[in-house]
Scaffold this active site. Structure first.
Site, short mmCIF file in Angstrom:
data_model
loop_
_atom_site.label_atom_id
_atom_site.label_comp_id
_atom_site.label_asym_id
_atom_site.label_seq_id
_atom_site.Cartn_x
_atom_site.Cartn_y
_atom_site.Cartn_z
N ARG A 234 -13.80 12.07 32.71
CA ARG A 234 -14.73 13.05 33.29
C ARG A 234 -14.16 13.60 34.59
O ARG A 234 -14.30 14.78 34.89
CB ARG A 234 -16.11 12.43 33.52
N HIS B 183 -5.67 -0.72 45.03
CA HIS B 183 -6.22 0.00 43.88
C HIS B 183 -5.99 1.50 43.91
O HIS B 183 -6.31 2.19 42.94
CB HIS B 183 -7.72 -0.27 43.77
N GLY C 110 -17.99 8.18 37.02
CA GLY C 110 -17.51 6.87 36.61
C GLY C 110 -16.27 6.93 35.74
O GLY C 110 -15.32 6.17 35.92
N ARG D 107 -3.98 1.98 37.79
CA ARG D 107 -4.89 1.42 36.77
C ARG D 107 -5.59 2.51 35.96
O ARG D 107 -6.68 2.30 35.41
CB ARG D 107 -5.93 0.50 37.41
N ARG E 121 -21.53 13.69 27.22
CA ARG E 121 -21.58 13.04 28.54
C ARG E 121 -20.38 13.43 29.39
O ARG E 121 -20.46 13.52 30.60
CB ARG E 121 -21.62 11.52 28.38
#
Length: 239
Positions: free
Chosen positions: A26, A6, A22, A45, A221
């Site tokens: 960001r 990954h 997350g 990814r 956010r």
């Protein structure tokens, strides 16, 4: 080049301390806004990771994705394959308490969960896990120096974002778990750090309140958590 299923990055590309939001966007925003000479080091990814410097100290920012399975994968690989010692999750949370308001910064003093993550991964039956005392002590010291009103909380790490009303109200969850706010990652992060004898902490900005119904826009956010990010960075360069 070091490659896992990954993550793929040049040798030595990661700093020993990683800030982990997350959202990949960001992570990109934090790197471009707060770091000097930030370079993209992994994009497998589209889970973006950047390394640069903050006040002359090497720091990495990398996204974790949403939920415990995702942060479980990325934090495990960072700890075991890329020389990372410390991960500070920087994210958003929903408040269950009237003393924890939108835009407040809170530090998890524990993470509780009804997830089977720790049990399945490592046979750990505890439903409350602790972060690194070393990192938390540093965060609190830096917050005091910076004049940030840091609030300590018990964080509920949920497996689901949308739950059937038959499973209870948010008040039921808060009472059942003894938690002050909710997010979806820190329990798995703390478990991995504890299993591997590494360090982890979780800094959150309250993005919405179940009590007042106030909430931030998706754009806010991504871009309005400056106090939390600066506090995390000041901590990172001290560790």
């Amino acid at each position: 080049m070091t490659t896992t299923p990954h993550i793929s990055a040049p040798e030595g590309a990661f700093a020993k301390t990683v800030l982990m939001p997350g959202d990949p966007l960001r992570a990109k925003f934090i790197a471009e806004t707060f770091l000097e000479n930030a370079k993209l080091i992994t994009s497998v990814r589209n889970m973006l990771g950047f390394t640069g410097t903050y006040k002359g100290v090497k720091v990495t920012v990398m996204a974790s994705g949403m939920g415990m399975p995702s942060i479980g994968i990325y934090s495990w690989e960072l700890y075991t394959s890329f020389g990372v010692e410390n991960i500070i999750r920087v994210g958003s949370a929903g408040s269950y308490k009237d003393w924890l308001n939108v835009m407040d910064v809170t530090l998890a003093e524990s993470a509780v969960s009804e997830s089977s993550f720790a049990l399945v991964q490592g046979g750990v039956k505890d439903n409350k896990l602790l972060p690194s005392k070393k990192i938390n002590d540093t965060v609190q010291k830096k917050a005091s120096e910076m004049g940030i009103d840091l609030k300590m909380s018990t964080v509920y790490s949920s497996d689901v974002f949308y739950s059937d009303p038959s499973q209870g109200t948010w008040q039921d969850i808060a009472e059942r778990t003894g938690s002050d706010c909710v997010e979806m990652e820190s329990f798995a992060l703390f478990h991995n750090a504890n299993m591997l004898k590494k360090h982890a902490a979780c800094l959150l900005t309250i993005s919405d309140s179940f009590v007042t119904k106030e909430n931030l826009s998706p754009e806010a956010r991504q871009t309005s958590f400056a106090n939390m990010i600066k506090l995390a960075l000041e901590t990172a360069i001290t560790l």
